[in-house]
Design a protein around this motif. Structure first.
Motif, mmCIF file in Angstrom:
data_model
loop_
_atom_site.group_PDB
_atom_site.id
_atom_site.type_symbol
_atom_site.label_atom_id
_atom_site.label_comp_id
_atom_site.label_asym_id
_atom_site.label_seq_id
_atom_site.Cartn_x
_atom_site.Cartn_y
_atom_site.Cartn_z
ATOM 1 N N LEU A 254 67.601 59.866 -4.096
ATOM 2 C CA LEU A 254 66.363 59.949 -4.893
ATOM 3 C C LEU A 254 66.071 58.628 -5.601
ATOM 4 O O LEU A 254 64.916 58.267 -5.823
ATOM 5 C CB LEU A 254 66.522 61.063 -5.936
ATOM 6 C CG LEU A 254 65.314 61.354 -6.817
ATOM 7 C CD1 LEU A 254 64.325 62.258 -6.064
ATOM 8 C CD2 LEU A 254 65.720 62.042 -8.116
ATOM 9 N N LEU A 255 67.141 57.898 -5.949
ATOM 10 C CA LEU A 255 66.970 56.686 -6.759
ATOM 11 C C LEU A 255 66.730 55.433 -5.919
ATOM 12 O O LEU A 255 66.319 54.401 -6.460
ATOM 13 C CB LEU A 255 68.218 56.482 -7.638
ATOM 14 C CG LEU A 255 68.521 57.636 -8.595
ATOM 15 C CD1 LEU A 255 69.904 57.480 -9.204
ATOM 16 C CD2 LEU A 255 67.458 57.717 -9.692
ATOM 17 N N GLU A 256 66.990 55.546 -4.619
ATOM 18 C CA GLU A 256 66.811 54.411 -3.710
ATOM 19 C C GLU A 256 65.451 53.761 -3.922
ATOM 20 O O GLU A 256 64.445 54.452 -4.085
ATOM 21 C CB GLU A 256 66.861 54.923 -2.265
ATOM 22 C CG GLU A 256 68.121 54.510 -1.538
ATOM 23 C CD GLU A 256 68.194 55.238 -0.194
ATOM 24 O OE1 GLU A 256 69.308 55.549 0.208
ATOM 25 O OE2 GLU A 256 67.119 55.502 0.421
ATOM 26 N N ASP A 257 65.431 52.444 -3.916
ATOM 27 C CA ASP A 257 64.185 51.682 -4.069
ATOM 28 C C ASP A 257 63.578 51.760 -5.465
ATOM 29 O O ASP A 257 62.437 51.380 -5.664
ATOM 30 C CB ASP A 257 63.093 52.120 -3.060
ATOM 31 C CG ASP A 257 63.599 52.027 -1.641
ATOM 32 O OD1 ASP A 257 64.395 51.103 -1.356
ATOM 33 O OD2 ASP A 257 63.233 52.905 -0.844
ATOM 34 N N THR A 258 64.305 52.325 -6.429
ATOM 35 C CA THR A 258 63.782 52.292 -7.799
ATOM 36 C C THR A 258 64.552 51.227 -8.579
ATOM 37 O O THR A 258 65.598 50.765 -8.152
ATOM 38 C CB THR A 258 63.961 53.636 -8.537
ATOM 39 O OG1 THR A 258 65.353 53.822 -8.809
ATOM 40 C CG2 THR A 258 63.424 54.804 -7.753
ATOM 41 N N GLU A 259 63.995 50.891 -9.751
ATOM 42 C CA GLU A 259 64.614 49.853 -10.596
ATOM 43 C C GLU A 259 65.212 50.475 -11.844
ATOM 44 O O GLU A 259 65.556 49.774 -12.787
ATOM 45 C CB GLU A 259 63.534 48.840 -11.026
ATOM 46 C CG GLU A 259 62.967 47.998 -9.892
ATOM 47 C CD GLU A 259 64.042 47.125 -9.258
ATOM 48 O OE1 GLU A 259 64.858 46.567 -10.009
ATOM 49 O OE2 GLU A 259 64.070 47.032 -8.018
ATOM 50 N N LEU A 260 65.289 51.817 -11.883
ATOM 51 C CA LEU A 260 65.624 52.429 -13.165
ATOM 52 C C LEU A 260 67.118 52.602 -13.402
ATOM 53 O O LEU A 260 67.931 52.462 -12.482
ATOM 54 C CB LEU A 260 64.892 53.763 -13.304
ATOM 55 C CG LEU A 260 64.872 54.725 -12.135
ATOM 56 C CD1 LEU A 260 66.181 55.463 -12.051
ATOM 57 C CD2 LEU A 260 63.748 55.714 -12.353
ATOM 58 N N ILE A 261 67.468 52.905 -14.647
ATOM 59 C CA ILE A 261 68.848 53.292 -14.947
ATOM 60 C C ILE A 261 68.854 54.768 -15.337
ATOM 61 O O ILE A 261 67.853 55.298 -15.832
ATOM 62 C CB ILE A 261 69.486 52.439 -16.070
ATOM 63 C CG1 ILE A 261 68.779 52.633 -17.424
ATOM 64 C CG2 ILE A 261 69.553 50.970 -15.684
ATOM 65 C CD1 ILE A 261 69.598 52.144 -18.623
ATOM 66 N N VAL A 262 69.997 55.411 -15.057
ATOM 67 C CA VAL A 262 70.124 56.829 -15.387
ATOM 68 C C VAL A 262 71.077 56.970 -16.574
ATOM 69 O O VAL A 262 72.212 56.478 -16.526
ATOM 70 C CB VAL A 262 70.667 57.636 -14.184
ATOM 71 C CG1 VAL A 262 70.826 59.115 -14.560
ATOM 72 C CG2 VAL A 262 69.749 57.483 -12.982
ATOM 73 N N MET A 263 70.585 57.620 -17.619
ATOM 74 C CA MET A 263 71.426 57.905 -18.781
ATOM 75 C C MET A 263 71.564 59.422 -18.922
ATOM 76 O O MET A 263 70.758 60.180 -18.399
ATOM 77 C CB MET A 263 70.800 57.304 -20.049
ATOM 78 C CG MET A 263 70.784 55.784 -20.055
ATOM 79 S SD MET A 263 69.886 55.071 -21.464
ATOM 80 C CE MET A 263 70.717 55.807 -22.864
ATOM 81 N N HIS A 264 72.585 59.853 -19.643
ATOM 82 C CA HIS A 264 72.821 61.288 -19.862
ATOM 83 C C HIS A 264 73.761 61.384 -21.057
ATOM 84 O O HIS A 264 74.744 60.653 -21.113
ATOM 85 C CB HIS A 264 73.474 61.888 -18.603
ATOM 86 C CG HIS A 264 73.501 63.398 -18.573
ATOM 87 N ND1 HIS A 264 74.070 64.157 -19.572
ATOM 88 C CD2 HIS A 264 73.043 64.287 -17.648
ATOM 89 C CE1 HIS A 264 73.934 65.454 -19.275
ATOM 90 N NE2 HIS A 264 73.316 65.559 -18.110
ATOM 91 N N PRO A 265 73.468 62.280 -22.013
ATOM 92 C CA PRO A 265 74.378 62.370 -23.165
ATOM 93 C C PRO A 265 75.738 62.974 -22.782
ATOM 94 O O PRO A 265 76.711 62.829 -23.519
ATOM 95 C CB PRO A 265 73.630 63.283 -24.148
ATOM 96 C CG PRO A 265 72.683 64.065 -23.304
ATOM 97 C CD PRO A 265 72.319 63.183 -22.140
#
Ligand code: NCD
Length: 307
Positions: A254-265
């Motif tokens: 799902l994250l492929e080709d995106t520039e984002l970071i994933v955070m989670h508490p």
């Protein structure tokens, strides 16, 4: 800015300047948190820890923070080991622990408990989560993570994903982000939307918010996906939970080709696949570590009056 002896109940107890001060001090605390430097600035000080609800990171990182600064902790990690099981009320327990400590950290399943605790003791009270209310210290470490990883908070587009109704971390975080120049998106099933009162408060201060049920709508232009667990324990009806669980599943594809970071508490249940852990996207373990320097900065500011 006066932190000394201040209660930390809601993130709105901070101004933007206060937050930036804590984030700057957290950076100075990092080498001590990593054991590269030593400090005894809280030597002889005691933190009282009242955890009526389960906790791993919050409790242990408060403990580590206190100990890294030369202080110590007392308290309990579950309510069934204390006199509450004998019928003692919360007021009496909090008052007594207040007499034994220089500050109190409290987590409870009832919204408003930390505020109430602060009204019955003389020492500062820190809210470590009150039901579906707020979790302000988690928010400080969330902001610190954004600043450390992305170099800034202003100008980011942050998408809050998952249980926005019962998740206290996203409630505090949304209020905090509203103090910065950010764009926010709320991604949740219709049943777990951000409470209207919060959306209203954010709109009032002019924050631009996009609300959607489809995570694909935010992947292209978000900088941060802040993913949360569906808060099973807060559902009045277990049937409702089973209908919604597994609503979002973030995996590497799902994250492929995106520039984002994933955070989670954290804790995660099934909302982030393990294949994200060691990618450039997954930042939640780093985020969990930052709980230590950030809580060190906070404890130093609240307990230690000598600069
Ligand atoms: C969160 C909490 O307790 O609200 N956990 C934490 O403190 N890191 C999130 C959660 O339990 O889902």
């Amino acid at each position: 800015m006066v932190f000394d002896q201040k209660n930390i109940i809601s993130i709105s107890d901070f101004s933007k300047d206060d937050i930036e001060y804590i984030l700057r001090l957290s950076e100075k605390m990092e080498p001590i948190a990593r054991s590269k430097k030593q400090s005894n600035v809280l030597s002889g000080k005691i933190l009282g820890m009242l955890f009526y609800e389960p906790s791993t990171r919050t409790r242990l990182s408060f403990e580590a923070a206190m100990k890294r600064l030369g202080g110590s902790t007392i308290g309990f990690a579950e309510a069934n080991v204390i006199s509450a099981t004998k019928g003692e009320n919360l007021t009496d327990t909090v008052k007594i622990v207040g007499e034994y400590s220089d500050a109190i950290v409290i987590r409870h399943n009832m919204e408003g408990t930390a505020r109430f605790a602060s009204s019955v003791v003389d020492v500062p009270v820190i809210n470590a989560g009150d039901g579906a209310g707020q979790h302000p210290t988690q928010t400080l470490l969330d902001l610190y993570t954004m600043k450390r990883v992305l170099g800034k908070i202003d100008d980011l587009h942050v998408a809050l994903v998952g249980d926005l109704k019962y998740g206290r971390t996203v409630h505090s975080l949304a209020y905090a982000l509203a103090m910065f120049d950010v764009k926010m998106s709320f991604v949740s099933p219709p049943e777990l939307k951000m409470p209207d009162g919060i959306v209203h408060d954010l709109n009032r201060v002019g924050v631009s918010i996009k609300e959607t049920t489809d995570i694909h709508n935010v992947l292209d232009d978000s900088d941060v996906l802040y993913v949360t667990r569906i808060q099973k324990e807060r559902f009045p009806d277990p049937e409702e939970y089973s209908k919604i669980k597994g609503a979002y599943m973030i995996d590497e594809k799902l994250l492929e080709d995106t520039e984002l970071i994933v955070m989670h508490p954290l804790p995660r249940i099934d909302e982030i696949s393990y294949d994200v852990d060691n990618t450039k996207y997954g930042r939640y373990f780093e985020q969990a570590f930052y709980g230590v320097p950030v809580r060190m900065a906070l404890l130093k500011s609240i307990i230690d009056s000598f600069e």
